[in-house]
Write a protein that holds these residues in place. Structure first.
Motif, PDB file in Angstrom:
ATOM      1  N   VAL A 146       0.855  -1.188   0.000  1.00 63.97           N
ATOM      2  CA  VAL A 146       0.000   0.000   0.000  1.00 63.97           C
ATOM      3  C   VAL A 146       0.894   1.242   0.000  1.00 63.97           C
ATOM      4  O   VAL A 146       1.854   1.318   0.764  1.00 63.97           O
ATOM      5  N   THR A 176      -0.610   9.607  -8.284  1.00 68.18           N
ATOM      6  CA  THR A 176      -1.150   8.487  -7.506  1.00 68.18           C
ATOM      7  C   THR A 176      -2.284   7.787  -8.246  1.00 68.18           C
ATOM      8  O   THR A 176      -2.412   6.557  -8.188  1.00 68.18           O
ATOM      9  N   ALA A 180      -2.098   3.893  -9.133  1.00 71.86           N
ATOM     10  CA  ALA A 180      -3.120   2.934  -8.654  1.00 71.86           C
ATOM     11  C   ALA A 180      -3.541   2.011  -9.798  1.00 71.86           C
ATOM     12  O   ALA A 180      -3.756   0.808  -9.584  1.00 71.86           O
ATOM     13  N   LYS A 184      -2.373  -2.294  -9.818  1.00 69.17           N
ATOM     14  CA  LYS A 184      -3.381  -3.353  -9.643  1.00 69.17           C
ATOM     15  C   LYS A 184      -2.832  -4.725 -10.009  1.00 69.17           C
ATOM     16  O   LYS A 184      -3.097  -5.710  -9.335  1.00 69.17           O
ATOM     17  N   ARG A 189      -1.670  -1.165  -3.870  1.00 64.79           N
ATOM     18  CA  ARG A 189      -2.777  -0.204  -3.812  1.00 64.79           C
ATOM     19  C   ARG A 189      -2.211   1.177  -3.517  1.00 64.79           C
ATOM     20  O   ARG A 189      -1.186   1.308  -2.843  1.00 64.79           O
ATOM     21  N   ALA A 190      -2.889   2.220  -4.036  1.00 63.64           N
ATOM     22  CA  ALA A 190      -2.373   3.583  -3.837  1.00 63.64           C
ATOM     23  C   ALA A 190      -3.520   4.541  -3.523  1.00 63.64           C
ATOM     24  O   ALA A 190      -4.605   4.439  -4.115  1.00 63.64           O
ATOM     25  N   PHE A 191      -3.284   5.431  -2.590  1.00 62.09           N
ATOM     26  CA  PHE A 191      -4.291   6.404  -2.159  1.00 62.09           C
ATOM     27  C   PHE A 191      -3.677   7.791  -2.044  1.00 62.09           C
ATOM     28  O   PHE A 191      -2.480   7.938  -1.814  1.00 62.09           O
ATOM     29  N   SER A 233      -8.899  -2.244   4.218  1.00 62.58           N
ATOM     30  CA  SER A 233      -9.197  -1.516   2.976  1.00 62.58           C
ATOM     31  C   SER A 233      -8.773  -2.310   1.741  1.00 62.58           C
ATOM     32  O   SER A 233      -8.621  -1.744   0.655  1.00 62.58           O
ATOM     33  N   LYS A 236      -9.964  -1.723  -1.797  1.00 64.80           N
ATOM     34  CA  LYS A 236      -9.985  -0.353  -2.314  1.00 64.80           C
ATOM     35  C   LYS A 236      -8.614   0.085  -2.844  1.00 64.80           C
ATOM     36  O   LYS A 236      -7.585  -0.299  -2.313  1.00 64.80           O
ATOM     37  N   THR A 237      -8.650   0.931  -3.842  1.00 62.95           N
ATOM     38  CA  THR A 237      -7.430   1.593  -4.330  1.00 62.95           C
ATOM     39  C   THR A 237      -7.830   2.814  -5.151  1.00 62.95           C
ATOM     40  O   THR A 237      -8.984   2.935  -5.591  1.00 62.95           O
TER      41      THR A 237
END
Ligand SMILES: NC(=O)c1ccc[n+]([C@@H]2O[C@H](COP(=O)([O-])OP(=O)(O)OC[C@H]3O[C@@H](n4cnc5c(N)ncnc54)[C@H](O)[C@@H]3O)[C@@H](O)[C@H]2O)c1
Length: 286
Positions: A146, A176, A180, A184, A189-191, A233, A236-237
């Motif tokens: 992450v 970002t 993301a 994948k 994952r990236a936020f 999480s 999610k990404t």
């Protein structure tokens, strides 16, 4: 049992402010941490080891695991050095929080190269340098990871006197969103995190009385960060979050439905566009 047991997380600029509270929150959940901080002043001048060391000591005194790193995030060597510290100490990296930052505010007309370049270097190039080293490590290790990059409402919404900082912070958000998508296939994952908190970066903003300082304490941002790093999480990404004073909100770039001109091959006249731009018309919905 901690939520982050067995995870190794690198945090840049973790010697104070929001980075420090991120580190303390994740240490409490069992993460082993690399505490990076160059140890300079608010405008990026100077350097020292004390800031990172104090946070490492704080974590260890509370029974956690942490190691210090003093590299400059704004260089490729710094990014490699931060990765090396993580691998030497813990043998793996599961999370990266790009948080290091400086400010050199000025209205755009008065901005000079020495106010522009270091701000872009620490925020935007710094995010590249550390992410490049750690993303490739995550990819090669095959175990995913992450990456959380720190943006700002100054970049996403705009703010007076911060064209340099806003450019860097908007760049980080765009970077970002692209990362993301690429991540994948490797489980990375990236936020984007746009925090608001009372720290040395914001201490001279008007309106921070004692009550407000408490309401905007940096540790109120860190539970969201801990959630994003954790497996809670996992599905999610690519999302962007505002977080400050206990409020969490998703931020989005919205493209409205708009209108396509079907005849004349889609060729609008400027006057037609002007008419459609009136409040309440299709291109400018109220
Ligand atoms: N405080 C806010 O309201 C706010 C709002 C929006 C965004 N942010 C962002 O949050 C992040 C943390 O800011 P903060 O408010 O805690 O400020 P801060 O000054 O307390 O923390 C930033 C840390 O980054 C370190 N640092 C600076 N340059 C570095 C470099 N080249 N290499 C390694 N470390 C370096 C500093 O020594 C400092 O400890 C920053 O990216 C900032 O832009 C903060």
């Amino acid at each position: 049992m901690g939520l982050l047991d067995g995870k190794v997380v690198v945090i840049t600029g973790a010697g104070g402010g929001i980075g420090r509270t991120h580190a303390l929150a994740m240490a409490k959940e069992g993460a082993a941490l690399v505490i990076n901080d160059l140890g300079g002043s608010r405008d990026g001048s100077g350097a020292g080891t004390a800031m990172a060391d104090v946070v490492v000591d704080e974590i260890k005194a509370d029974g956690g695991e942490a190691v210090a790193n003093y590299d400059n995030v704004a260089t490729v060597e710094g990014g490699q050095g931060i990765l090396k510290t993580a691998l030497d100490a813990f043998g793996q990296v599961d999370g990266l929080v790009n948080n290091a930052g400086i400010l050199r505010d000025k209205s755009f007309a008065k901005t000079t190269e020495d106010l522009w370049d270091p701000v872009i270097a620490v925020h935007l190039k710094g995010t590249y340098c550390v992410t490049h080293a750690i993303y490739n490590q995550m990819k090669e290790a095959g175990s995913g990871g992450v990456i959380i990059n720190t943006s700002s409402t100054s970049g996403l919404n705009g703010n007076f006197g911060q064209c340099n900082y806003g450019a860097a912070k908007a760049g980080i958000a765009g970077f970002t969103r692209c990362l993301a998508l690429e991540g994948k296939r490797y489980g990375v994952r990236a936020f984007v995190l746009a925090p608001v908190a009372f720290t040395r970066l914001t201490e001279d903003l008007p309106g921070f009385d004692e009550e407000m300082k408490k309401r905007m304490a940096p540790d109120l941002v860190s539970p969201l960060l801990t959630y994003l790093v954790s497996d809670l999480s996992a599905e999610k990404t690519g999302l962007t979050f505002y977080c400050g004073g206990g409020r969490i909100a998703e931020m989005k770039v919205v493209t409205t439905e708009g209108m396509t001109k079907a005849d004349d091959g889609g060729l609008w006249t400027p006057q037609e566009i002007a008419d459609a731009m009136q409040p309440g018309q299709i291109l400018m919905p109220e």
